[in-house]
Design an enzyme around this catalytic site. Structure first.
Site, PDB file in Angstrom:
ATOM      1  N   ARG A  35      -2.191  -6.585  -8.139  1.00  0.00           N
ATOM      2  CA  ARG A  35      -1.038  -7.421  -7.801  1.00  0.00           C
ATOM      3  C   ARG A  35      -0.856  -8.550  -8.801  1.00  0.00           C
ATOM      4  O   ARG A  35       0.240  -8.863  -9.215  1.00  0.00           O
ATOM      5  CB  ARG A  35      -1.220  -8.042  -6.404  1.00  0.00           C
ATOM      6  CG  ARG A  35      -0.940  -7.083  -5.299  1.00  0.00           C
ATOM      7  CD  ARG A  35      -1.509  -7.574  -4.003  1.00  0.00           C
ATOM      8  NE  ARG A  35      -2.969  -7.571  -4.050  1.00  0.00           N
ATOM      9  CZ  ARG A  35      -3.741  -7.775  -3.029  1.00  0.00           C
ATOM     10  NH1 ARG A  35      -3.226  -8.045  -1.856  1.00  0.00           N
ATOM     11  NH2 ARG A  35      -5.053  -7.734  -3.148  1.00  0.00           N
ATOM     12  N   SER A  90      -2.826  -7.717   3.301  1.00  0.00           N
ATOM     13  CA  SER A  90      -3.050  -7.518   4.737  1.00  0.00           C
ATOM     14  C   SER A  90      -3.323  -8.862   5.413  1.00  0.00           C
ATOM     15  O   SER A  90      -2.891  -9.097   6.547  1.00  0.00           O
ATOM     16  CB  SER A  90      -4.234  -6.581   4.959  1.00  0.00           C
ATOM     17  OG  SER A  90      -3.971  -5.325   4.394  1.00  0.00           O
ATOM     18  N   LYS A 114     -16.787  -6.887   8.242  1.00  0.00           N
ATOM     19  CA  LYS A 114     -15.544  -7.574   7.856  1.00  0.00           C
ATOM     20  C   LYS A 114     -14.722  -8.008   9.075  1.00  0.00           C
ATOM     21  O   LYS A 114     -13.685  -8.613   8.934  1.00  0.00           O
ATOM     22  CB  LYS A 114     -14.689  -6.660   6.969  1.00  0.00           C
ATOM     23  CG  LYS A 114     -15.022  -6.740   5.488  1.00  0.00           C
ATOM     24  CD  LYS A 114     -13.865  -6.228   4.637  1.00  0.00           C
ATOM     25  CE  LYS A 114     -13.999  -6.603   3.178  1.00  0.00           C
ATOM     26  NZ  LYS A 114     -12.856  -6.167   2.380  1.00  0.00           N
ATOM     27  N   HIS A 174       0.839  -1.205   0.000  1.00  0.00           N
ATOM     28  CA  HIS A 174       0.000   0.000   0.000  1.00  0.00           C
ATOM     29  C   HIS A 174       0.874   1.255   0.000  1.00  0.00           C
ATOM     30  O   HIS A 174       0.626   2.207  -0.726  1.00  0.00           O
ATOM     31  CB  HIS A 174      -0.892   0.057   1.250  1.00  0.00           C
ATOM     32  CG  HIS A 174      -1.920  -1.030   1.364  1.00  0.00           C
ATOM     33  ND1 HIS A 174      -2.076  -1.781   2.506  1.00  0.00           N
ATOM     34  CD2 HIS A 174      -2.863  -1.469   0.496  1.00  0.00           C
ATOM     35  CE1 HIS A 174      -3.077  -2.643   2.336  1.00  0.00           C
ATOM     36  NE2 HIS A 174      -3.570  -2.483   1.129  1.00  0.00           N
TER      37      HIS A 174
HETATM   38  P1  ADP Z   1      -9.889  -4.021  -0.186  1.00  0.00           P
HETATM   39  O1  ADP Z   1     -10.583  -4.781   0.894  1.00  0.00           O
HETATM   40  O2  ADP Z   1     -10.682  -2.864  -0.696  1.00  0.00           O
HETATM   41  O3  ADP Z   1      -9.311  -4.859  -1.311  1.00  0.00           O
HETATM   42  P2  ADP Z   1      -7.159  -3.666   0.677  1.00  0.00           P
HETATM   43  O4  ADP Z   1      -6.687  -2.870   1.842  1.00  0.00           O
HETATM   44  O5  ADP Z   1      -6.891  -5.133   0.680  1.00  0.00           O
HETATM   45  O6  ADP Z   1      -8.691  -3.318   0.568  1.00  0.00           O
HETATM   46  O7  ADP Z   1      -6.546  -3.073  -0.670  1.00  0.00           O
HETATM   47  C1  ADP Z   1      -6.734  -1.723  -1.024  1.00  0.00           C
HETATM   48  C2  ADP Z   1      -6.101  -1.484  -2.378  1.00  0.00           C
HETATM   49  O8  ADP Z   1      -4.696  -1.677  -2.302  1.00  0.00           O
HETATM   50  C3  ADP Z   1      -6.581  -2.437  -3.483  1.00  0.00           C
HETATM   51  O9  ADP Z   1      -6.642  -1.725  -4.691  1.00  0.00           O
HETATM   52  C4  ADP Z   1      -5.505  -3.470  -3.547  1.00  0.00           C
HETATM   53  O10 ADP Z   1      -5.406  -4.055  -4.846  1.00  0.00           O
HETATM   54  C5  ADP Z   1      -4.286  -2.636  -3.253  1.00  0.00           C
HETATM   55  N1  ADP Z   1      -3.215  -3.445  -2.684  1.00  0.00           N
HETATM   56  C6  ADP Z   1      -3.315  -4.423  -1.759  1.00  0.00           C
HETATM   57  N2  ADP Z   1      -2.117  -4.982  -1.507  1.00  0.00           N
HETATM   58  C7  ADP Z   1      -1.233  -4.349  -2.311  1.00  0.00           C
HETATM   59  C8  ADP Z   1       0.173  -4.513  -2.569  1.00  0.00           C
HETATM   60  N3  ADP Z   1       0.887  -5.459  -1.971  1.00  0.00           N
HETATM   61  N4  ADP Z   1       0.740  -3.652  -3.452  1.00  0.00           N
HETATM   62  C9  ADP Z   1       0.005  -2.707  -4.084  1.00  0.00           C
HETATM   63  N5  ADP Z   1      -1.322  -2.551  -3.929  1.00  0.00           N
HETATM   64  C10 ADP Z   1      -1.932  -3.355  -3.057  1.00  0.00           C
END
Ligand code: ADP
Length: 163
Positions: free
Chosen positions: A89, A127, A40, A16
């Site tokens: 990803r 996450s 969630k 992120h």
């Molecule tokens: P959600 O539940 O909305 O998917 P996340 O917190 O898992 O929320 O992800 C938020 C955003 O960040 C999404 O667009 C996801 O694809 C992106 N994301 C998650 N992990 C990574 C990563 N390792 N690198 C880049 N972007 C990521």
């Protein structure tokens, strides 16, 4: 330009962070929008997640951190965002993300969704993986910012005290 980067961020990972850093230099302003969705069953409260992101991004100018519930497109309008930013990803993200992007487009046709490809070294990070590793006592220092590592260690060490 002002990008809205919505997500659960439960918790924020280096993946992120990498996206936020690159998006700030590309767009100028990034609003990180933390989804408040109690169904969630998040590991961290919205307030904790906001605090983690604010601390981790304090070296960056142009980043704002907010919480939201309801429709992402409404959040984008309220916060005067020009676009919605999401990360990709792997192919497995694609189908779901495309569906959401089309849905959002049908609700607000002027609002673009922009996808950024994850940096390869972070492409395995999510996450949930981070929480799984932390739960079983593995090192997560290379996966998350230091303040998040501290919070995860506190969360799981107090839940499973070592004997
Ligand atoms: P959600 O539940 O909305 O998917 P996340 O917190 O898992 O929320 O992800 C938020 C955003 O960040 C999404 O667009 C996801 O694809 C992106 N994301 C998650 N992990 C990574 C990563 N390792 N690198 C880049 N972007 C990521």
């Amino acid at each position: 330009m002002r990008a809205l980067y919505p997500g659960s961020f439960d918790p924020l990972t280096n993946g992120h962070m990498d996206l936020i850093e690159r998006a700030v230099s590309l767009f100028g302003e990034v609003v990180v929008a933390v989804l408040s969705n109690p169904s969630k069953r998040p590991a961290f409260s919205v307030e904790e997640r906001i605090e983690q992101i604010r601390t981790a991004t304090r070296h960056l100018s142009g980043v704002e951190v907010i919480s939201f519930d309801g429709l992402t497109v409404n959040c984008a309008v309220t916060h005067r965002a020009d676009l919605i930013l999401r990360g990709l990803r792997a192919m497995s993200d694609f189908e779901y993300e495309l569906q959401i992007a089309h849905t959002n487009r049908s609700l607000a046709e002027d609002l673009e969704t922009v996808f950024m490809a994850t940096t390869a070294r972070h492409s395995f990070l999510s996450s949930s993986v981070v929480k799984e590793v932390a739960r079983f006592g593995g090192s997560i220092d290379h996966m998350v910012p230091p303040e998040v590592a501290k919070d995860l260690n506190r969360l799981f060490n107090s839940a499973f005290p070592s004997s």
